[in-house]
Design an enzyme around this catalytic site. Structure first.
Site, PDB file in Angstrom:
ATOM      1  N   LYS A  22       1.205  -0.954   0.050  1.00  0.00           N
ATOM      2  CA  LYS A  22      -0.295   0.055  -0.220  1.00  0.00           C
ATOM      3  C   LYS A  22       0.771   1.247  -0.286  1.00  0.00           C
ATOM      4  O   LYS A  22       0.718   2.529  -0.775  1.00  0.00           O
ATOM      5  CB  LYS A  22      -1.020   0.205   1.283  1.00  0.00           C
ATOM      6  CG  LYS A  22      -1.763   1.058   0.898  1.00  0.00           C
ATOM      7  CD  LYS A  22      -2.823   0.987   2.944  1.00  0.00           C
ATOM      8  CE  LYS A  22      -4.038  -0.061   2.263  1.00  0.00           C
ATOM      9  NZ  LYS A  22      -4.691  -0.328   3.504  1.00  0.00           N
ATOM     10  N   ARG A  91      -3.714   3.133   8.615  1.00  0.00           N
ATOM     11  CA  ARG A  91      -3.926   2.017   7.849  1.00  0.00           C
ATOM     12  C   ARG A  91      -2.621   1.101   7.566  1.00  0.00           C
ATOM     13  O   ARG A  91      -1.220   1.694   7.168  1.00  0.00           O
ATOM     14  CB  ARG A  91      -4.630   2.430   6.099  1.00  0.00           C
ATOM     15  CG  ARG A  91      -6.149   3.161   6.194  1.00  0.00           C
ATOM     16  CD  ARG A  91      -6.594   3.064   4.574  1.00  0.00           C
ATOM     17  NE  ARG A  91      -6.852   3.481   4.591  1.00  0.00           N
ATOM     18  CZ  ARG A  91      -7.299   4.424   4.842  1.00  0.00           C
ATOM     19  NH1 ARG A  91      -6.273   6.188   4.590  1.00  0.00           N
ATOM     20  NH2 ARG A  91      -8.939   5.336   4.463  1.00  0.00           N
ATOM     21  N   GLY A 100      -8.491  -7.515   4.136  1.00  0.00           N
ATOM     22  CA  GLY A 100      -9.444  -7.342   5.411  1.00  0.00           C
ATOM     23  C   GLY A 100      -8.865  -7.926   7.138  1.00  0.00           C
ATOM     24  O   GLY A 100      -8.712  -8.099   7.988  1.00  0.00           O
ATOM     25  N   MET A 102      -5.197  -6.481   8.346  1.00  0.00           N
ATOM     26  CA  MET A 102      -4.453  -5.571   9.211  1.00  0.00           C
ATOM     27  C   MET A 102      -6.284  -4.599   9.371  1.00  0.00           C
ATOM     28  O   MET A 102      -6.819  -4.873   8.408  1.00  0.00           O
ATOM     29  CB  MET A 102      -3.712  -5.087   8.403  1.00  0.00           C
ATOM     30  CG  MET A 102      -2.882  -6.551   7.907  1.00  0.00           C
ATOM     31  SD  MET A 102      -1.891  -6.990   9.797  1.00  0.00           S
ATOM     32  CE  MET A 102      -2.551  -8.547   9.932  1.00  0.00           C
ATOM     33  N   ARG A 332      -3.745  -0.417  -6.511  1.00  0.00           N
ATOM     34  CA  ARG A 332      -3.246  -2.060  -6.463  1.00  0.00           C
ATOM     35  C   ARG A 332      -3.083  -2.939  -7.796  1.00  0.00           C
ATOM     36  O   ARG A 332      -4.463  -2.760  -8.097  1.00  0.00           O
ATOM     37  CB  ARG A 332      -2.940  -2.774  -5.596  1.00  0.00           C
ATOM     38  CG  ARG A 332      -4.519  -2.879  -5.306  1.00  0.00           C
ATOM     39  CD  ARG A 332      -4.871  -3.865  -2.878  1.00  0.00           C
ATOM     40  NE  ARG A 332      -6.120  -4.354  -3.316  1.00  0.00           N
ATOM     41  CZ  ARG A 332      -7.283  -4.387  -2.360  1.00  0.00           C
ATOM     42  NH1 ARG A 332      -5.938  -4.604  -0.952  1.00  0.00           N
ATOM     43  NH2 ARG A 332      -8.336  -4.896  -2.431  1.00  0.00           N
ATOM     44  N   HIS A 445     -15.737  -7.049   1.637  1.00  0.00           N
ATOM     45  CA  HIS A 445     -14.838  -8.166   2.040  1.00  0.00           C
ATOM     46  C   HIS A 445     -15.378  -9.561   1.558  1.00  0.00           C
ATOM     47  O   HIS A 445     -14.114 -10.145   1.269  1.00  0.00           O
ATOM     48  CB  HIS A 445     -14.673  -8.429   3.934  1.00  0.00           C
ATOM     49  CG  HIS A 445     -14.719  -8.952   4.710  1.00  0.00           C
ATOM     50  ND1 HIS A 445     -14.502 -10.146   4.806  1.00  0.00           N
ATOM     51  CD2 HIS A 445     -13.073  -8.668   4.703  1.00  0.00           C
ATOM     52  CE1 HIS A 445     -13.684 -10.528   5.344  1.00  0.00           C
ATOM     53  NE2 HIS A 445     -12.566 -10.096   4.968  1.00  0.00           N
ATOM     54  N   SER A 768      13.558 -42.262 -11.636  1.00  0.00           N
ATOM     55  CA  SER A 768      12.648 -41.713 -11.535  1.00  0.00           C
ATOM     56  C   SER A 768      12.193 -41.007 -10.407  1.00  0.00           C
ATOM     57  O   SER A 768      12.647 -42.211  -8.932  1.00  0.00           O
ATOM     58  CB  SER A 768      11.579 -42.204 -12.187  1.00  0.00           C
ATOM     59  OG  SER A 768       9.454 -41.734 -11.741  1.00  0.00           O
ATOM     60  N   CYS A 836       8.133 -38.914 -10.846  1.00  0.00           N
ATOM     61  CA  CYS A 836       6.592 -39.736 -10.588  1.00  0.00           C
ATOM     62  C   CYS A 836       5.293 -39.659  -9.663  1.00  0.00           C
ATOM     63  O   CYS A 836       4.688 -40.171  -9.162  1.00  0.00           O
ATOM     64  CB  CYS A 836       6.584 -41.019 -11.299  1.00  0.00           C
ATOM     65  SG  CYS A 836       7.341 -42.419  -9.946  1.00  0.00           S
ATOM     66  N   TYR A 856      11.884 -34.363 -16.576  1.00  0.00           N
ATOM     67  CA  TYR A 856      10.328 -34.155 -16.476  1.00  0.00           C
ATOM     68  C   TYR A 856       9.468 -34.768 -14.953  1.00  0.00           C
ATOM     69  O   TYR A 856      10.527 -34.993 -14.283  1.00  0.00           O
ATOM     70  CB  TYR A 856       9.737 -35.622 -17.516  1.00  0.00           C
ATOM     71  CG  TYR A 856      10.323 -36.864 -17.596  1.00  0.00           C
ATOM     72  CD1 TYR A 856       9.179 -37.975 -16.315  1.00  0.00           C
ATOM     73  CD2 TYR A 856      11.011 -37.868 -17.688  1.00  0.00           C
ATOM     74  CE1 TYR A 856       9.490 -39.293 -16.135  1.00  0.00           C
ATOM     75  CE2 TYR A 856      11.014 -39.131 -17.499  1.00  0.00           C
ATOM     76  CZ  TYR A 856      10.032 -39.689 -16.311  1.00  0.00           C
ATOM     77  OH  TYR A 856      10.954 -40.630 -15.819  1.00  0.00           O
TER      78      TYR A 856
END
Length: 886
Positions: A22, A91, A100, A102, A332, A445, A768, A836, A856
């Site tokens: 913020k 704030r 919601g 803080m 934001r 909220h 694997s 896997c 992979y």
């Protein structure tokens, strides 16, 4: 002494770690020349120092006072001035948005004297007393934990007796006196009259709120580190509650639910900061502002366009209009639904604001998973019970509960029904399948938090008359009680009594090949971004598939082969009797007969899987679990034999099975006779399976196919085990005419295998990682036991940020993987390495595996698209050094 306080003009958005999200964005807007009230930010450094010692760092409040004097000089107004007081808003603002969580306190600086000065300056005594009661209410709740309902009860009583214009100045003055008494009763002393004391206590309260229960719950949910701390933003007050030419609102530069461009948000006339998100009154759609105040609306649209171009993303904006003058209180990068994330990312590429690589960083595998969830099948659906505001898409069905505790304690799906939610409802929102409120809109909220969590939410269903104490709500003449089933649609806002059937989502149907990529805007966006992920990813994605049907499904979903075929699943059902014959065999002849009976069944299974994966690799794991798992449980057999003997009957085969189970019983089967050990002590078992694979491959070649089987030996801990099995495997392969060359590898699933990977690689064509067992053996956890016993406590205490069975333990298990990859490839540079375990489908784990150099990952068929997207994101992160978890 370090610097702890920064004027808005000193920062920018790159300093979010120091200034919080913020504060950094307020600084950025200030630098852009946008109308931001004067203010400053107390840094996260100060919060961390406070959390470490329990006291503000030395010199902090002297620094705060110095910056405060600069604001006073700029505005020619003083904090505590009885004639023309400066009022402040405090704030919080951490590095990551925590809606919601803080606390916010407005109107700091009001007291029994300055309230008169505010009334005189504004010309509105009612406004002044309303602001004073807001301060006492927020300050009491936030700083001292006074129950919010005590203030709300008194406020509701005053509103009930007020005239059409709301409470009078006299009524609000009396309400302030009542609030003061509530404060004294709970706190033990009078509400503080010194404005500077109010400010310092508010700053301290924001620091303390970082460790509140709901903040910690939210951080665990979102995997936000506990040691970041929060910044504190102090800003000169601007007032939206000064009459019809004033107001407050929230705006989005695009629809956060769908991603559609346009004007989205909520506005309240004659309202103060938190009124919109608190949902205390139902809001007006933002376009209504064009009628109420066209000048402010045009200016707001200009600012929205500026911010979206500057941030190159959806922006969430909070603003206040004070008597026709527009002020920006926050911006934001906005939270959005999974659908909106994909649509917006594709749009921004088309608009030239971001690249296709950047677009991949704006979406996540978890969001793609949400889009694959079913939606309601509305064909033949009844008339909805009511319709609210679709605030967070999805189809949720569950029993009605009216409080957070009941939702959190529920063992089956529930719908949390509230007038409006507040931060204390977070545990229930996490647990619930969906949230339904009678108040609030898309920026309440409930809506903001639900969207952030991917939870279905319907807000503002005004026709609901909720009586939580009685455990019911009424819609017209219909009464819905706790335990009744509701269905809620977070896209349309519709609510049904009873369970509405669900149907596959369009994205799931597209991924299954049932819809074209042009089916709709969302499907088109998913197609584009998933296609780009495939184009840039280095990491292959295979599937865990044990049947031909699973293999075909996986291929449709984009799998590049089978990474794990568990052959033990082929021994269940009607074939279990053949395995029993093998276990009970009395001598080589009976054992060979049982294996001969199993051979054609195994071969047929492999033919189907190799046909489904024609031209792609299929890794087939030889039998892994202990043989006694194919026999009836010990307790069940004991009871059956006992009953037969009690009746004077011959227990027959059950007695033979019981003797075998007792003979094979192990104190810890997971660490007993299983995996490679079975192949070494049960003659012919692995040979039968290898022959079935080789004959299946030869059959597919004769049919014109291109089979590419790979044989994987499980649970190897020493190279000599693998070498001994490999001799037998190669002997069998040489005996099968027409069989192709078949690679032989091993599953790395015990720490010793990882620690001796260099030696094992000499006998293995591939590794694997079986991360399920590797996690169990590294942590000394028996998964079946610990998840139900103490994992909950570990997660609650923060010992685990997330279960190590859900997301890879990078520090421990991950270190073993890195070591095995490095040493295995040092010994055999061409070594293929995959994973896997279930972690192969977890987006965070996939990014780790890509960074660790694996070739992979393999996961369940339905998670293949998620792994493909995560692998693409990992490739972008590797080239740019950035990752975005929005």
């Amino acid at each position: 002494m370090g610097k702890y306080v920064y004027d808005f003009i000193e920062g920018d958005r790159s300093r979010a770690d120091l200034l919080g999200g913020k504060g950094a964005n307020l600084a950025e807007m200030t630098r852009l020349g946008l109308p931001v009230p004067p203010g400053f930010t107390v840094s996260t450094d100060a919060c961390r120092a406070f959390l470490a010692t329990g006291s503000p760092p030395a010199g902090l409040f002297e620094e705060v006072n110095a910056h405060l004097r600069e604001i006073e000089a700029r505005l020619d107004r003083r904090l505590g001035d009885p004639r023309d007081p400066l009022l402040l808003a405090v704030r919080s603002g951490g590095r990551y948005s925590m809606p919601g969580m803080m606390e916010t306190i407005l109107d700091i600086g009001l007291n029994d004297v300055t309230v008169g000065g505010l009334a005189a300056r504004s010309g509105d005594e009612r406004f002044a007393w309303d602001s004073y009661r807001r301060l006492i209410q927020m300050f009491g709740r936030t700083v001292h934990g006074v129950p919010a309902e005590e203030f709300e009860h008194e406020l509701a009583a005053v509103r009930a007796t007020a005239g059409p214009g709301g409470p009078s100045a006299g009524q609000l003055r009396d309400l302030v006196d009542t609030y003061k008494k509530i404060f004294v009763r709970h706190v033990g002393h009078d509400f503080p009259q010194a404005p500077h004391e109010q400010l310092f206590l508010a700053v301290r309260a924001v620091f303390e709120s970082w460790n509140s229960e709901r903040a910690r719950i939210y951080r665990r949910q979102e995997r936000i580190p506990d040691d970041l701390g929060t910044a504190v933003n102090v800003m000169a007050m601007v007032f939206g509650n000064l009459g019809p030419d004033s107001g407050t609102g929230v705006a989005f530069t695009r629809d956060p639910a769908t991603g559609a461009p346009g004007v989205y948000g909520d506005y309240l006339t004659d309202a103060q900061g938190e009124d919109v998100v608190a949902g205390i009154r139902n809001t007006l759609p933002l376009p209504e502002l064009a009628r109420l105040d066209p000048v402010s609306f045009r200016r707001l649209r200009e600012i929205m366009a500026t911010l979206e171009r500057h941030y190159r993303d959806l922006c969430d904006i909070e603003f206040t209009i004070e008597r026709g003058r527009l002020w920006m209180l926050q911006t934001r990068v906005g939270k959005r639904t999974a659908a909106a994330a994909f649509v917006i990312a594709a749009q921004l590429v088309d608009e030239g604001l971001i690249t296709a690589d950047e677009a991949l960083t704006r979406v996540t595998g978890a969001q793609l998973a949400q889009l694959m969830f079913p939606a309601f099948d509305l064909a033949g659906a009844p008339e909805p019970l009511t319709v609210g505001v679709g605030a967070s898409p999805g189809a949720a069905v569950g029993r009605v509960v009216f409080d957070s505790a009941a939702a959190a304690a529920a063992t089956d799906p529930v719908i949390l029904v509230r007038r409006e939610t507040n931060p204390d409802d977070l545990p229930g929102m996490i647990a619930a399948a969906g949230v339904l409120t009678s108040r609030g809109g898309k920026t309440s909220h409930a809506a903001v938090v639900a969207r952030g969590m991917g939870r279905t939410c319907v807000c503002g269903a005004e026709s609901l008359d909720i009586d939580a104490e009685r455990g019911e709500f009424v819609v017209g003449d219909r009464v819905v009680r706790a335990g009744d089933v509701l269905s809620i649609d977070g896209t349309t806002g519709r609510v049904w009594l009873g369970a509405v059937p669900v149907q596959p989502s369009p994205v799931a149907r597209y991924l299954a090949g049932e819809l074209s990529p042009e089916a709709d805007g969302l499907v088109a966006a998913v197609h584009r971004l998933l296609g780009h992920a495939d184009a840039v990813r280095r990491l292959g994605v295979r599937a865990n598939a044990d049947t031909p049907e699973d293999a075909r499904r996986a291929r449709r979903l984009g799998a590049g082969g089978v990474g794990l075929c568990r052959t033990e699943h082929m021994f269940l059902g009607e074939r279990r009797e053949l395995v029993e014959r093998l276990i009970l065999a009395d001598g080589p002849a009976e054992r060979e007969a049982a294996l001969a009976a199993l051979l054609p069944l195994q071969r047929a299974d492999f033919v189907g899987i190799l046909a489904a994966m024609d031209g792609l690799p299929a890794t087939i794991r030889l039998l892994d679990p202990p043989l006694h798992e194919f026999l009836p449980p010990l307790a069940e057999l004991t009871a059956r034999v006992a009953r037969a003997e009690a009746r004077g009957e011959d227990p027959g085969r059950d007695a033979t099975l019981l003797a075998a189970v007792r003979r094979m019983h192990e104190a810890n089967p997971m660490l007993g006779l299983r995996g490679v050990r079975l192949g070494l002590v049960v003659p012919g078992l692995f040979a039968m399976q290898v022959r079935a694979v080789a004959e299946a491959a030869a059959q597919r070649i004769r049919a014109g196919g291109d089979p590419r089987p790979e044989i994987m030996v499980p649970l190897v801990g020493d190279v000599r085990e693998l070498a001994a099995v490999r001799v037998e495997v190669e002997r069998v392969l040489a005996e099968v005419d027409g069989a192709p060359e078949i690679p032989i590898g091993t599953m790395i699933e015990v720490p010793r295998a990882a620690l001796t990977a260099g030696e094992i690689a000499a006998e293995a064509h591939f590794f694997s990682f079986g991360t399920n067992d590797l996690t169990q053996t590294t942590w000394a956890f028996s998964r079946d036991d610990v998840e139900g016993s103490f994992f909950g406590a570990y997660l609650e205490r923060g010992i685990f940020p997330v279960s190590p069975f859900e997301s890879i333990d990078a520090k421990g298990v991950g270190r073993l993987i890195r070591l095995a990859v490095a040493e295995g490839r040092a010994a055999r540079p061409e070594l293929t390495v995959g994973v896997c375990g279930e972690h192969g489908g977890d987006p965070d784990s996939v990014e780790f595996f890509a960074e660790a150099g694996l070739d992979y990952v393999s996961c369940s068929p339905y998670r293949v698209p998620i792994a493909r997207l995560a692998a693409g994101r990992a490739a972008v992160a590797a080239t740019t050094g950035t990752s975005d978890s929005r």
